[in-house]
Motif scaffolding. Structure first.
Motif, mmCIF file in Angstrom:
data_model
loop_
_atom_site.group_PDB
_atom_site.id
_atom_site.type_symbol
_atom_site.label_atom_id
_atom_site.label_comp_id
_atom_site.label_asym_id
_atom_site.label_seq_id
_atom_site.Cartn_x
_atom_site.Cartn_y
_atom_site.Cartn_z
ATOM 1 N N ILE A 143 -2.183 -7.936 2.172
ATOM 2 C CA ILE A 143 -0.748 -7.808 2.464
ATOM 3 C C ILE A 143 -0.138 -6.653 1.670
ATOM 4 O O ILE A 143 0.667 -5.867 2.196
ATOM 5 N N ILE A 144 -0.531 -6.551 0.373
ATOM 6 C CA ILE A 144 -0.016 -5.469 -0.473
ATOM 7 C C ILE A 144 -0.412 -4.107 0.100
ATOM 8 O O ILE A 144 0.415 -3.186 0.206
ATOM 9 N N LEU A 145 -1.686 -3.958 0.493
ATOM 10 C CA LEU A 145 -2.155 -2.689 1.044
ATOM 11 C C LEU A 145 -1.513 -2.388 2.389
ATOM 12 O O LEU A 145 -1.229 -1.224 2.712
ATOM 13 N N TRP A 146 -1.271 -3.412 3.163
ATOM 14 C CA TRP A 146 -0.605 -3.227 4.451
ATOM 15 C C TRP A 146 0.829 -2.720 4.246
ATOM 16 O O TRP A 146 1.269 -1.767 4.887
ATOM 17 N N CYS A 147 1.538 -3.358 3.309
ATOM 18 C CA CYS A 147 2.909 -2.922 3.010
ATOM 19 C C CYS A 147 2.922 -1.494 2.463
ATOM 20 O O CYS A 147 3.804 -0.692 2.809
ATOM 21 N N ALA A 148 1.929 -1.182 1.615
ATOM 22 C CA ALA A 148 1.851 0.171 1.050
ATOM 23 C C ALA A 148 1.578 1.195 2.137
ATOM 24 O O ALA A 148 2.089 2.320 2.093
ATOM 25 N N SER A 149 0.761 0.814 3.108
ATOM 26 C CA SER A 149 0.451 1.752 4.200
ATOM 27 C C SER A 149 1.682 2.045 5.048
ATOM 28 O O SER A 149 1.899 3.171 5.494
ATOM 29 N N ILE A 150 2.506 1.022 5.260
ATOM 30 C CA ILE A 150 3.749 1.222 6.017
ATOM 31 C C ILE A 150 4.702 2.114 5.218
ATOM 32 O O ILE A 150 5.333 3.031 5.754
ATOM 33 N N PHE A 151 4.785 1.859 3.919
ATOM 34 C CA PHE A 151 5.680 2.637 3.059
ATOM 35 C C PHE A 151 5.272 4.109 3.017
ATOM 36 O O PHE A 151 6.115 5.001 2.958
ATOM 37 N N SER A 152 3.949 4.348 3.047
ATOM 38 C CA SER A 152 3.458 5.726 2.938
ATOM 39 C C SER A 152 3.195 6.364 4.298
ATOM 40 O O SER A 152 2.590 7.432 4.386
ATOM 41 N N TYR A 153 3.621 5.672 5.378
ATOM 42 C CA TYR A 153 3.459 6.185 6.743
ATOM 43 C C TYR A 153 1.986 6.412 7.096
ATOM 44 O O TYR A 153 1.634 7.345 7.794
ATOM 45 N N GLN A 154 1.099 5.533 6.588
ATOM 46 C CA GLN A 154 -0.330 5.624 6.914
ATOM 47 C C GLN A 154 -0.761 4.426 7.753
ATOM 48 O O GLN A 154 -1.892 3.976 7.671
ATOM 49 N N GLN A 166 -8.566 -8.319 12.734
ATOM 50 C CA GLN A 166 -9.975 -7.974 12.522
ATOM 51 C C GLN A 166 -10.213 -7.472 11.097
ATOM 52 O O GLN A 166 -11.178 -7.872 10.437
ATOM 53 N N ILE A 167 -9.334 -6.604 10.620
ATOM 54 C CA ILE A 167 -9.481 -6.082 9.254
ATOM 55 C C ILE A 167 -9.306 -7.202 8.233
ATOM 56 O O ILE A 167 -10.061 -7.307 7.261
ATOM 57 N N CYS A 168 -8.319 -8.064 8.481
ATOM 58 C CA CYS A 168 -8.082 -9.194 7.568
ATOM 59 C C CYS A 168 -9.296 -10.122 7.519
ATOM 60 O O CYS A 168 -9.716 -10.554 6.441
ATOM 61 N N LEU A 169 -9.882 -10.435 8.674
ATOM 62 C CA LEU A 169 -11.058 -11.309 8.733
ATOM 63 C C LEU A 169 -12.259 -10.674 8.024
ATOM 64 O O LEU A 169 -13.026 -11.362 7.332
ATOM 65 N N LEU A 170 -12.419 -9.358 8.177
ATOM 66 C CA LEU A 170 -13.502 -8.662 7.475
ATOM 67 C C LEU A 170 -13.301 -8.714 5.963
ATOM 68 O O LEU A 170 -14.250 -8.900 5.203
ATOM 69 N N GLN A 171 -12.065 -8.560 5.524
ATOM 70 C CA GLN A 171 -11.750 -8.676 4.092
ATOM 71 C C GLN A 171 -12.133 -10.059 3.574
ATOM 72 O O GLN A 171 -12.790 -10.195 2.540
#
Length: 418
Positions: A143-154, A166-171
């Motif tokens: 969740i933290i990395l997802w929020c950071a990706s939105i904040f950094s436009y990535q 899919q990414i969450c399940l792999l994690q």
């Protein structure tokens, strides 16, 4: 990207498999600073591999699984392991490039901070609880990395819900396999240590039994002839023979006690309260504690019933309490004894503010002829371990050098006895 993440799982698991191999094949490396540093380095290696292979990262927040070894190093490697792996991440990320470096640093720092909240007593928690903590932290990291990706436009790779799932399940899958490897390593190492300790105690037991048997045989013959001589003895000779008989009986008692050092015999099994035993022990060791300027405090809940040999349990507890008193003599000593019930167990906690022990010293407690005292033999604590194990109990120690030691004795509780 999903294909890269699947390959990335191997980058995470290979260093953990290497850690398992080293820990299980090198007895000298144990749960010490060396062990924590090793885990930190290998988790750092997993982070570097995750960031560089199969392709160098172009997006900090969906191109690798670096958060998993970071969490594992903090929880299983403690503060040292976490710092080492985090340093490896920073060095690798710096050389990759400064673009997005500070956002990546900030996000990873938050993940580490969450993990550090659970470090205290993490290794004392049940395996199921450790698994739940790791899986929860993995979800939090995602969740933290997802929020950071939105904040950094990535967030271009997070454009669809199916991709996110899919990414969450792999994690979660990778974290599950990583925790499984760590738990198997811990359990196997614990079994190895238990086997080694049991072998040492068995050798001591066989040696004691052999020596006792060899000495007891001639003593029996001497005792028989002295009894025959006593029938016809008169005057001083009779007195000398009576003294000899008394000394022979004392020698037999010493031999039996020596045999008990290696293999305590649980002779009389009865149901009794811990409160009763602790009151007797307090009377026995109170003078010893006062003489050495150590304050003794005993508190016990009522109706703590156990089933064992009362004399042997008292003997084992006296060994432990006397060790605590002797360790607290160099300062304003204080030994606190507390008995309480926890679920279906009766627990006796013995705390002192003495010299404490290192992790290496703790690992060797209970082995024959090992003692932290200059004039100690280690046999008393060895007997305590054997007596408690003989009644399906457990004896555990926690200690910090210079701050004192806590001994925890756990017995199976029996129903309230009328």
């Amino acid at each position: 990207m999903l294909k890269d993440l699947l390959l990335d799982i191997l980058d995470i698991l290979f260093p953990l498999l290497l850690y398992q191999f080293v820990i299980l094949t090198k007895p000298s490396i144990n749960r010490t600073q060396k062990c924590q540093m090793l885990l930190g380095l290998l988790c750092g290696t997993a982070i570097v591999l995750s960031m560089l292979f199969p392709t160098k990262i172009t997006n900090d927040f969906d191109g690798d699984l670096r958060s998993i070894p970071l969490i594992i190093s903090v929880l299983y490697g403690g503060y040292i392991g976490g710092v080492v792996s985090f340093t490896c991440f920073l060095i690798c990320r710096y050389f990759i490039g400064l673009d997005g470096f500070f956002i990546s640093f900030f996000a990873s720092s938050i993940i580490c901070a969450f993990a550090y909240l659970f470090v205290t007593h993490f290794d004392k928690r049940p395996p199921r609880t450790r698994f739940i903590i790791c899986m929860s932290l993995s979800l939090v990291a995602f969740i933290i990395l997802w929020c950071a990706s939105i904040f950094s436009y990535q967030a271009r790779e997070f454009s669809t819900i199916s991709t996110i799932l899919q990414i969450c399940l792999l994690q979660l899958l990778t974290m599950c396999m990583s925790v499984f490897l760590m738990e198997v390593t811990i359990k196997t190492k614990s079994m190895q240590e238990q086997i080694i300790r049991t072998e040492k105690l068995n050798i001591t037991s066989q040696l004691a039994a052999s020596v006792a048997h060899e000495i007891r045989s001639p003593l029996t013959s001497i005792k028989g002839f002295l009894q025959l001589m006593l029938h016809n003895a008169e005057g001083k000779n009779k007195g000398y023979l009576e003294i000899s008989m008394a000394e022979l009986k004392r020698a037999e008692y010493i031999i039996n006690d020596f045999l008990n050092f290696a293999k305590p015999q649980i002779e009389t099994v009865e149901v009794f309260t811990i409160c009763q035993i602790l009151n007797q022990i307090k009377e026995s060791v109170f003078t010893f504690a006062q003489t050495n300027n150590v304050k003794l405090d005993v508190n016990s809940e009522q109706n703590l019933w156990i089933q064992a040999d009362q004399f042997k349990i008292k003997q084992a507890l006296i060994y432990i309490i006397k060790n605590s008193i002797e360790a607290s003599m160099i300062s304003q000593g204080q030994v606190s004894i507390k008995a309480y019930r926890k679920l279906n167990k009766v627990c006796i906690q013995i705390c002192d503010n003495g010299t404490g022990m290192t992790s290496e010293e703790l690992m060797r407690l209970g082995t024959p002829f090992y003692s932290t005292k200059t004039n100690g033999t280690g046999l008393g604590l060895m007997v305590a371990f054997r007596i408690i194990q003989a009644v399906s109990g457990k004896l555990e120690f926690q200690s910090v050098k210079g701050k004192g030691t806590t001994a925890l004795v756990i017995f199976p509780a029996v129903a309230d006895h009328k």
